[in-house]
Every structure is written in C-alpha cells, then in structure tokens.
Scaffold this motif. Structure first.
Motif, PDB file in Angstrom:
ATOM      1  N   ASP A 268       0.822  -1.206   0.000  1.00  0.00           N
ATOM      2  CA  ASP A 268       0.000   0.000   0.000  1.00  0.00           C
ATOM      3  C   ASP A 268       0.856   1.255   0.000  1.00  0.00           C
ATOM      4  OD1 ASP A 268      -2.428   1.385   0.081  1.00  0.00           O
ATOM      5  OD2 ASP A 268      -2.522   1.351   2.275  1.00  0.00           O
ATOM      6  N   ALA A 269       1.923   1.247   0.818  1.00  0.00           N
ATOM      7  CA  ALA A 269       2.822   2.403   0.878  1.00  0.00           C
ATOM      8  C   ALA A 269       3.543   2.604  -0.451  1.00  0.00           C
ATOM      9  CB  ALA A 269       3.839   2.213   2.004  1.00  0.00           C
ATOM     10  N   ALA A 270       3.985   1.506  -1.074  1.00  0.00           N
ATOM     11  CA  ALA A 270       4.680   1.607  -2.357  1.00  0.00           C
ATOM     12  C   ALA A 270       3.747   2.155  -3.430  1.00  0.00           C
ATOM     13  CB  ALA A 270       5.221   0.236  -2.767  1.00  0.00           C
ATOM     14  N   ARG A 271       2.487   1.716  -3.406  1.00  0.00           N
ATOM     15  CA  ARG A 271       1.506   2.257  -4.358  1.00  0.00           C
ATOM     16  C   ARG A 271       1.312   3.744  -4.152  1.00  0.00           C
ATOM     17  NH1 ARG A 271      -2.464   5.279  -3.239  1.00  0.00           N
ATOM     18  NH2 ARG A 271      -2.912   3.924  -1.455  1.00  0.00           N
ATOM     19  N   ALA A 272       1.171   4.171  -2.892  1.00  0.00           N
ATOM     20  CA  ALA A 272       0.976   5.591  -2.603  1.00  0.00           C
ATOM     21  C   ALA A 272       2.194   6.416  -3.033  1.00  0.00           C
ATOM     22  CB  ALA A 272       0.692   5.785  -1.119  1.00  0.00           C
ATOM     23  N   LEU A 273       3.382   5.882  -2.792  1.00  0.00           N
ATOM     24  CA  LEU A 273       4.603   6.577  -3.197  1.00  0.00           C
ATOM     25  C   LEU A 273       4.671   6.693  -4.717  1.00  0.00           C
ATOM     26  CD1 LEU A 273       7.420   7.740  -2.373  1.00  0.00           C
ATOM     27  CD2 LEU A 273       8.311   5.426  -2.758  1.00  0.00           C
TER      28      LEU A 273
END
Length: 473
Positions: A268-273
């Motif tokens: 999820d964090a990688a997608r947001a980044l």
C-alpha cells in the motif's frame, strides 16, 4: 527525494493501520506467538504485524484491505485488485485457476517463470508454447511477436487464455497492445506476468503498463521494481473476459490464511509513493541509467542493452566481446558490496529501481567497468542461452506427468523419456524442461551448458543434472 512514510499515511490505509499499531502498542492475545517481544529472538520480528487483529480487527470490520486494494485498482485502471503476500508466484497460479478448467488449452510464453508452469499443473491446463524473438546481437529475448501469437492461436483456436511475461527478466519489452488485439480476436483474455514491471506506465520514458495497453490481467511484484517488502505483489484484472468470482476464488485457494500485515502495508505504501512521487523518482533514475549506459558503451566489446525495446531503468550488459567471464565480474562486484540480480558467463543484469540514487548508479557503473577490464580476454561469439531457445516437445499434460509414478535415471538414459520434474537454470528460473515434455538432446545440452556457465540448476531433484526424474515406464 527521501519521503517520510508518515506523509503517505493519509493516502495509504494499510500503512496508516501499521503505523497506528506501532503507536498504540496493544497487548495482543492472538497470533503471532512472539507477541511483539524482541527480547526473545531479537529484532528479526520487528515490524511483524498481522492483518487479523493487527492492521484490522479479527473480523476485518475496518475494511482497510478492501480500501487499499480499491485505491490500487483505480491507479492501474482495474476492475479487480488483490494484494498478495506470496509474490507474483501466487498471482500467476491464481490466474491459472481462474481462466479455465482441467483439460482446457492455453497459449503460454515459454519464457514465463516456473510459477506459471506449476500453475498449469494446479489448474490442469494444457499449454501450447510460444517463444519470444531472440536478438542475435545480444542473444537475449525481445518479446513474443504478434505473428508468433497468431500462429499459436491458429493451432489452438479454442484456447481459453494467453499468458505472456512482459517485461522480460532482462528488461526487454514487447508490444503488449498488438498481442492483446490478437488474443481478443480469438476470444481469449491476455494475462501478463509483469513481475519486473510495477513501475511501467508511470513515466513517459517507459512503456504503458499492460492493462493500459489492452491486457485483461496483470500480475506484478511490488517488491521488485517498487520499495515493498519481499513477497509483496499485486493482481489486477478487468472483468470483461476474466470472471471476478473465479479470480477471487483462485486467489483465496492459493493464499495463506495468516497474511503478514507488514507486507500488505508495504504494498500500500509503495503504491501511494508511486502515485505521488513516482514520476520524479523515476526521472532521476532514468537519467542516471542513461548516463551509465553511455559510460559502459565506451568499453570496447561490451554490448549494452538500450533502445525502445528495453526498460529505461534496467542496466544489462553482454560480455562475450570483451572476453570477460561474468562470474568473475560478479565476484569483483560482490567484493565491492554490489551484488547483482543475475550474472553468468555472458551476461550481467543489474536491477535498478526508484530507490536507487544517481551516485549509487554511477559508482556501480565504474565498478562494473573496472571489473570487466580486469578480466578482459579473447573475444568469443555471442551464443543464446538454451533457456531462451530450446523448443519443448510436449508428450503429455504437465499435471499428468507431475502426478505420474516417476523414476530417477542417468541423464544419458533420460533422453527420449518423458520428464516428470521442472528443471530450470536460476536465475532466471525459466524452465528448460517441464513435466510432460520429452527429454531431448538439446535440452540436456542446454542444462549442461548453463551449469558450466555458472548458473545454478534449480528445482531439479539432482541439481548436478547427472540424473533426471522421468515418468516410469
């Protein structure tokens, strides 16, 4: 461009839940058994938060996974998105279960990862193989052509799906749009294993991602090209040609019931980044890789993959013209603290992502040049590895051979017999032999050559390839 992960938490519900768990420090009476105590086995369990009774309640009443998957689905333009803690391996096998029934035929690119081939075993699907073109200049694959796919589908017009891998392990990219057009003319969905291409479509110097190019499903590893935990992957699909319920069932059938929340949160964090800062991060990396390629192209005899059919973030060199042995080059790079994704006698593959820095890429290019010059020798011809070129001879279905009674025989006596195991030089993990195929002289020669060139022979019962497991007569 360092990013404080807390800056992303408003855009990443699973990351927010992971951070909240750390901040609140509950006293859990659930699994995992370490109960967050680092004094027992050490920091190896640091950050390990479960999904159930961790990121969410035991009843998943907060819906944080659904929200995170919905955000990723919208970013990639998919009707259905599922996160996986089992890597692209899990996604490939779930899609194999989703597209057909035991006995159905599918068209499969031979350079797909072994996970898809074992997905055929799980689903009972029968493959019609299609090979990518191999560039004679560097001996590496450049993608399945529309003409090759057309020929394969003409021989199997009732195929239930087409499976390809793009980008390839060595960073070459094909024309996914043309492949989608061909597959759809035959009523077949196009499923793309894009394990190495989670960043595609997020910078103008990169090709579009597979869904944007017309594919029906996409599997990608968030831990390869994006900064997620190992095993983090994403399955994305459109529901016009792929059943949402069948894909959901396939995902659940092959998933763990104890998913690691930290892996999910990192996806999820990688997608947001990627959504927020991907263009800027990729821009810096693409510029640095272009500069490194120009530096490497000045090395006499060294072939550097470049051009519109190559991922602009990947750094791949072919060594025969220099006479250097890639295993020796790799040893020097390891000694310099710079392990690479792949190295055999003829090829070195450096995986570069948006987490790399300009200075790091420059230092790597310099170390690579020095290692090549240190081991320079008489030039040798470029020879394509057997993993890219051996044509399989299918005798029976992968599933039938996998479950058949088997015996181990000396490799010389295995020629002409039906292989009962999957045998692949690793990396890249692409089979030379798969269950149900005839053991040919070409296949045996390719495996021996790969081993002599420094590759590890993976998945085989005997990694020395002195014996092979074959279907008992």
């Amino acid at each position: 461009m360092p990013t404080d992960p807390r800056r992303l938490r408003g855009d990443a519900p699973l990351l927010d839940a992971w951070l909240r768990f750390q901040e609140e420090a509950p006293t859990p009476f659930t699994i995992p058994g370490h109960k967050q105590r680092r004094d027992l086995v050490g920091d190896v369990i640091a950050g390990d938060v479960p999904l159930y009774a961790g990121l969410d309640t035991m009843k998943l009443s907060r819906g944080v996974v659904d929200e995170a998957e919905d955000r990723a689905g919208r970013l990639w333009g998919a009707d259905l998105c599922r996160f996986s803690v089992g890597g692209s391996t899990h996604g490939n096998q779930a899609l194999a279960l989703a597209v057909g029934r035991p006995g159905d035929t599918v068209v499969v690119a031979r350079t797909l990862h072994r996970s898809m081939l074992l997905g055929l075993v799980l689903a009972g699907l029968n493959p019609v193989w299609v090979r990518p073109e191999v560039d004679p200049g560097h001996g590496l694959p450049v993608g399945v052509t529309a003409a090759a796919l057309e020929a394969a589908l003409a021989s199997a017009p009732h195929a239930k799906a087409v499976f390809i891998g793009d980008p390839s392990y060595v960073g070459t990219v094909g024309d996914v749009g043309s492949l989608a057009e061909v597959a759809h003319r035959y009523g077949a969905p196009l499923v793309v294993d894009a394990a190495w291409g989670a960043h595609l479509g997020f910078h103008p110097a990169l090709p579009p991602h597979a869904l944007a190019a017309g594919a029906d499903a996409l599997v990608t590893s968030a831990h390869k090209a994006l900064p997620a935990w190992s095993q983090g992957a994403i399955v994305l699909a459109r529901s016009r040609r792929i059943s949402r319920s069948r894909l959901d069932a396939g995902v659940e059938a092959t998933a763990t019931t104890s998913p690691a929340g930290a892996i999910l949160a990192s996806i999820d964090a990688a997608r947001a980044l990627l959504q927020r800062d991907g263009h800027a991060l990729l821009d810096e990396v693409i510029t640095a890789v272009a500069s490194a390629r120009r530096r490497l192209e000045r090395v006499a005899g060294l072939v550097v993959l470049d051009g519109p059919t190559v991922d602009a973030t990947r750094l791949v060199v072919v060594l025969p013209g220099t006479g250097a042995d890639g295993n020796d080059v790799e040893a020097d790079l390891l000694a310099a603290g710079m392990p690479v994704e792949m190295a055999d006698r003829d090829t070195v593959v450096a995986m570069i992502t948006l987490a790399d820095t300009r200075r790091g890429i420059e230092d790597f290019a310099l170390a690579l040049v020095e290692a090549v010059e240190r081991h320079r020798g008489p030039a040798r011809p470029v020879v394509s590895a057997g993993v890219w070129s051996v044509d399989p001879v299918v005798v029976t279905s992968p599933r039938e051979a996998f479950f058949a009674r088997r015996e181990s025989v000396p490799v010389e006596r295995a020629v002409g017999r039906v292989c009962a195991e999957l045998v692949a030089p690793y990396p890249p993990g692409i089979p030379v032999l798969a269950p149900g195929e005839e053991v040919t002289v070409d296949a045996v020669d390719a495996l021996r050559a790969a081993r002599a060139a420094g590759s590890r022979i993976a998945y085989a019962a005997d990694p020395t390839v002195r014996t092979l497991d074959v279907v008992a007569e």
